[in-house]
Design a protein around this motif. Structure first.
Motif, mmCIF file in Angstrom:
data_model
loop_
_atom_site.group_PDB
_atom_site.id
_atom_site.type_symbol
_atom_site.label_atom_id
_atom_site.label_comp_id
_atom_site.label_asym_id
_atom_site.label_seq_id
_atom_site.Cartn_x
_atom_site.Cartn_y
_atom_site.Cartn_z
ATOM 1 N N GLY A 46 0.812 -1.206 0.000
ATOM 2 C CA GLY A 46 0.000 0.000 0.000
ATOM 3 C C GLY A 46 0.849 1.260 0.000
ATOM 4 O O GLY A 46 2.078 1.226 0.094
ATOM 5 N N ARG A 47 0.167 2.384 -0.077
ATOM 6 C CA ARG A 47 0.868 3.659 -0.055
ATOM 7 C C ARG A 47 1.527 3.856 1.301
ATOM 8 O O ARG A 47 0.892 3.663 2.341
ATOM 9 C CB ARG A 47 -0.118 4.787 -0.327
ATOM 10 N N PRO A 48 2.801 4.248 1.352
ATOM 11 C CA PRO A 48 3.477 4.447 2.637
ATOM 12 C C PRO A 48 2.742 5.474 3.478
ATOM 13 O O PRO A 48 2.268 6.490 2.976
ATOM 14 C CB PRO A 48 4.866 4.949 2.230
ATOM 15 N N PRO A 49 2.631 5.223 4.800
ATOM 16 C CA PRO A 49 1.867 6.132 5.669
ATOM 17 C C PRO A 49 2.670 7.388 6.001
ATOM 18 O O PRO A 49 3.902 7.379 6.027
ATOM 19 C CB PRO A 49 1.648 5.292 6.926
ATOM 20 N N LEU A 50 1.944 8.478 6.263
ATOM 21 C CA LEU A 50 2.582 9.675 6.799
ATOM 22 C C LEU A 50 3.062 9.402 8.223
ATOM 23 O O LEU A 50 2.455 8.621 8.953
ATOM 24 C CB LEU A 50 1.591 10.842 6.816
ATOM 25 N N LEU A 51 4.159 10.041 8.590
ATOM 26 C CA LEU A 51 4.700 9.874 9.935
ATOM 27 C C LEU A 51 4.380 11.098 10.782
ATOM 28 O O LEU A 51 4.201 12.197 10.261
ATOM 29 C CB LEU A 51 6.218 9.682 9.872
ATOM 30 N N VAL A 52 4.307 10.890 12.084
ATOM 31 C CA VAL A 52 4.171 12.003 13.013
ATOM 32 C C VAL A 52 5.385 12.004 13.927
ATOM 33 O O VAL A 52 5.985 10.958 14.187
ATOM 34 C CB VAL A 52 2.867 11.920 13.840
ATOM 35 N N ALA A 53 5.759 13.175 14.399
ATOM 36 C CA ALA A 53 6.940 13.321 15.242
ATOM 37 C C ALA A 53 6.694 14.412 16.269
ATOM 38 O O ALA A 53 5.832 15.283 16.083
ATOM 39 C CB ALA A 53 8.164 13.672 14.388
ATOM 40 N N LEU A 54 7.455 14.351 17.371
ATOM 41 C CA LEU A 54 7.397 15.449 18.320
ATOM 42 C C LEU A 54 7.887 16.718 17.651
ATOM 43 O O LEU A 54 8.850 16.696 16.883
ATOM 44 C CB LEU A 54 8.283 15.154 19.534
ATOM 45 N N SER A 55 7.228 17.829 17.933
ATOM 46 C CA SER A 55 7.741 19.101 17.455
ATOM 47 C C SER A 55 9.029 19.416 18.215
ATOM 48 O O SER A 55 9.306 18.832 19.263
ATOM 49 C CB SER A 55 6.707 20.210 17.682
ATOM 50 N N THR A 56 9.810 20.309 17.686
ATOM 51 C CA THR A 56 11.099 20.595 18.306
ATOM 52 C C THR A 56 11.156 22.059 18.729
ATOM 53 O O THR A 56 11.882 22.863 18.127
ATOM 54 C CB THR A 56 12.261 20.277 17.342
ATOM 55 N N PRO A 57 10.394 22.427 19.751
ATOM 56 C CA PRO A 57 10.445 23.798 20.238
ATOM 57 C C PRO A 57 11.783 24.075 20.904
ATOM 58 O O PRO A 57 12.546 23.157 21.210
ATOM 59 C CB PRO A 57 9.297 23.848 21.261
ATOM 60 N N GLY A 58 12.065 25.338 21.120
ATOM 61 C CA GLY A 58 13.320 25.712 21.740
ATOM 62 C C GLY A 58 13.386 25.283 23.194
ATOM 63 O O GLY A 58 12.422 24.802 23.784
ATOM 64 N N GLY A 59 14.556 25.511 23.783
ATOM 65 C CA GLY A 59 14.748 25.169 25.176
ATOM 66 C C GLY A 59 15.100 23.714 25.358
ATOM 67 O O GLY A 59 15.402 22.996 24.404
ATOM 68 N N GLY A 60 15.087 23.262 26.584
ATOM 69 C CA GLY A 60 15.491 21.894 26.852
ATOM 70 C C GLY A 60 14.889 21.368 28.136
ATOM 71 O O GLY A 60 14.047 22.020 28.781
ATOM 72 N N VAL A 61 15.314 20.176 28.499
ATOM 73 C CA VAL A 61 14.917 19.518 29.740
ATOM 74 C C VAL A 61 16.180 18.994 30.402
ATOM 75 O O VAL A 61 17.241 18.921 29.783
ATOM 76 C CB VAL A 61 13.932 18.357 29.488
ATOM 77 N N ALA A 62 16.048 18.618 31.657
ATOM 78 C CA ALA A 62 17.176 18.036 32.373
ATOM 79 C C ALA A 62 16.752 16.732 33.030
ATOM 80 O O ALA A 62 15.595 16.574 33.432
ATOM 81 C CB ALA A 62 17.723 19.001 33.424
ATOM 82 N N GLY A 63 17.697 15.807 33.132
ATOM 83 C CA GLY A 63 17.509 14.585 33.899
ATOM 84 C C GLY A 63 18.509 14.566 35.035
ATOM 85 O O GLY A 63 19.679 14.925 34.839
ATOM 86 N N VAL A 64 18.067 14.179 36.218
ATOM 87 C CA VAL A 64 18.935 14.084 37.389
ATOM 88 C C VAL A 64 18.833 12.664 37.945
ATOM 89 O O VAL A 64 17.736 12.205 38.288
ATOM 90 C CB VAL A 64 18.529 15.102 38.475
ATOM 91 N N ASP A 65 19.955 11.984 38.005
ATOM 92 C CA ASP A 65 20.026 10.623 38.539
ATOM 93 C C ASP A 65 20.773 10.673 39.863
ATOM 94 O O ASP A 65 21.980 10.912 39.900
ATOM 95 C CB ASP A 65 20.750 9.716 37.537
ATOM 96 N N ILE A 66 20.037 10.469 40.958
ATOM 97 C CA ILE A 66 20.652 10.438 42.283
ATOM 98 C C ILE A 66 20.722 8.985 42.731
ATOM 99 O O ILE A 66 19.699 8.318 42.891
ATOM 100 C CB ILE A 66 19.853 11.291 43.286
#
Length: 387
Positions: free
Chosen positions: A72-92
């Protein structure tokens, strides 16, 4: 009113399932999201539409391949948008603090780590973590104002009702709410969970359990804990302490555990206990890294001790597997790379679990090593800020 709020909470949970999967896997078709989340096609279509409208998800110009090589016809993909800024991970952990700053789709921009005994002074550990987050942000070319959320893992169960640590496993953290305390230091929303839960999420999204929906992640390090995923979602239990495998009692007359009980499994198989068992037989300093190297080189003494530890863990896991019937057990933590330990877990599960339960189960080492909890913390931040 109650029914309406319950349905909205369910939709929020399902939206987070979709954004977490997209953060881990990258662009996907709607059909792949159905398979990956276990949600119905109608639900996925509706939620993706909501996320596109809110700007959290975009439809890409690229197309995927038809499922299983269809014509069949290949499906369209969806993705997270890429807004500015960031996140942090902290592993204690009990003996370290690790921090990573990532963009909104999970690409790590800066990372640092410090050895630290965190158990006795939670406030000092959180002060250090906040300083490390600020320093990593500068390394990533970002400021605190660019940070959207922080995910944090702690090596103890969190009470779901109060978000605080109520056990004696971390004596210097009793009654502290780690997320609230780090939020107070940074002024950024902070979301916390225990280390085994976030290790499970990381291995599910980016590691050895990709594609599974029912799994148990076992962290074998300075302590022993388990993260449980059922139907693609973390199972935390009524008060948030599901998965405390290390505190299954295996010897009524055994050593007193740091949790306050006697004869817990953790007192027999934690990394410090295994190192103490091995040191008298070796005329060299031993560390976790060294015993893993000796295990890989075929050292008979190390292999026996690690295999026995794996069998003890597997014996307790067999009962859990009989009740949950998971697809996969992932062995992680600092000792998760030991072939002898993983083989011991497999042998005990085969011996003590119901035959059909054991036959349906894979026992595998973690793919992310000691980075699993940090990766899980970043994923938690992304999931929380993406809905």
């Amino acid at each position: 009113m109650g029914t309406s709020s319950s349905l909205e909470r369910l939709r929020d949970t399902n939206r987070r399932s979709i954004t977490t999967l997209l953060a881990a896997e990258g662009p996907m078709s709607r059909a792949d999201l159905v398979r990956g989340t276990g949600l119905s096609r109608t639900t996925v279509s509706s939620l993706v539409g909501d996320l596109i409208t809110s700007g959290h998800v975009v439809e890409t110009a690229d197309r995927g391949r038809p499922h299983k090589g269809g014509s069949g016809r290949p499906p369209l993909l969806v993705a997270l948008s890429t807004p500015g800024g960031g996140v942090a991970g902290v592993d204690i952990g009990h003996r370290h603090v690790r921090v990573a700053v990532a963009d909104r789709v999970g690409a790590v921009l800066a990372e640092e780590a410090a050895d630290l005994d965190v158990d006795e002074d939670g406030a000092a550990a959180l002060d250090r973590a906040a300083r490390m987050v600020r320093h990593a942000l500068r390394g990533a070319g970002l400021g605190v104002g660019d940070l959207h959320a922080v995910g944090m893992c702690v090596p103890a169960p969190l009470d779901r009702r109060s978000a605080s640590i109520r056990t004696g496993i971390l004596p210097g953290w009793r009654e502290l709410s780690p997320a609230d305390e780090l939020h107070r230091r940074l002024g950024i929303p902070v979301f916390a969970d225990n280390d085994a839960n976030l290790g499970a999420l990381a291995e599910l999204g980016q590691g050895a359990a990709r594609g599974a929906t029912d799994l148990v992640y076992v962290k074998v390090a300075s302590g022993l804990g388990a993260g449980i995923v059922l139907g693609g979602r973390l199972h935390r239990g009524a008060s948030g302490i599901a998965g405390e495998l290390g505190h299954v009692q295996v010897d009524e007359a055994g050593q007193v555990c740091r949790c306050g009980n006697r004869g817990c499994l953790e007192t027999l198989v934690s990394a410090p206990r295994l190192l103490a068992l091995l040191r008298p037989a070796y005329d060299e300093p031993l560390s976790v890294e060294r015993i893993l190297a000796l295990d890989g080189a075929g050292d008979a003494g190390v292999r026996r001790v690690l295999s026995d530890a794996g069998r003890a863990i597997g014996r307790a896991l067999a009962d859990l597997c009989n009740n949950l019937n998971p697809e996969v057990v992932v062995v992680g933590g600092s000792l998760g790379g030991s072939t002898s330990l993983t083989d011991g877990v497999r042998a005990a599960v085969d011996r003590y679990a119901q035959p059909e339960t054991a036959a349906a189960l894979r026992v595998v080492p973690g793919a992310l090593g000691d980075r699993a909890e940090l990766v899980g913390a970043v994923s938690l931040a992304i999931a929380r800020v993406s809905v």
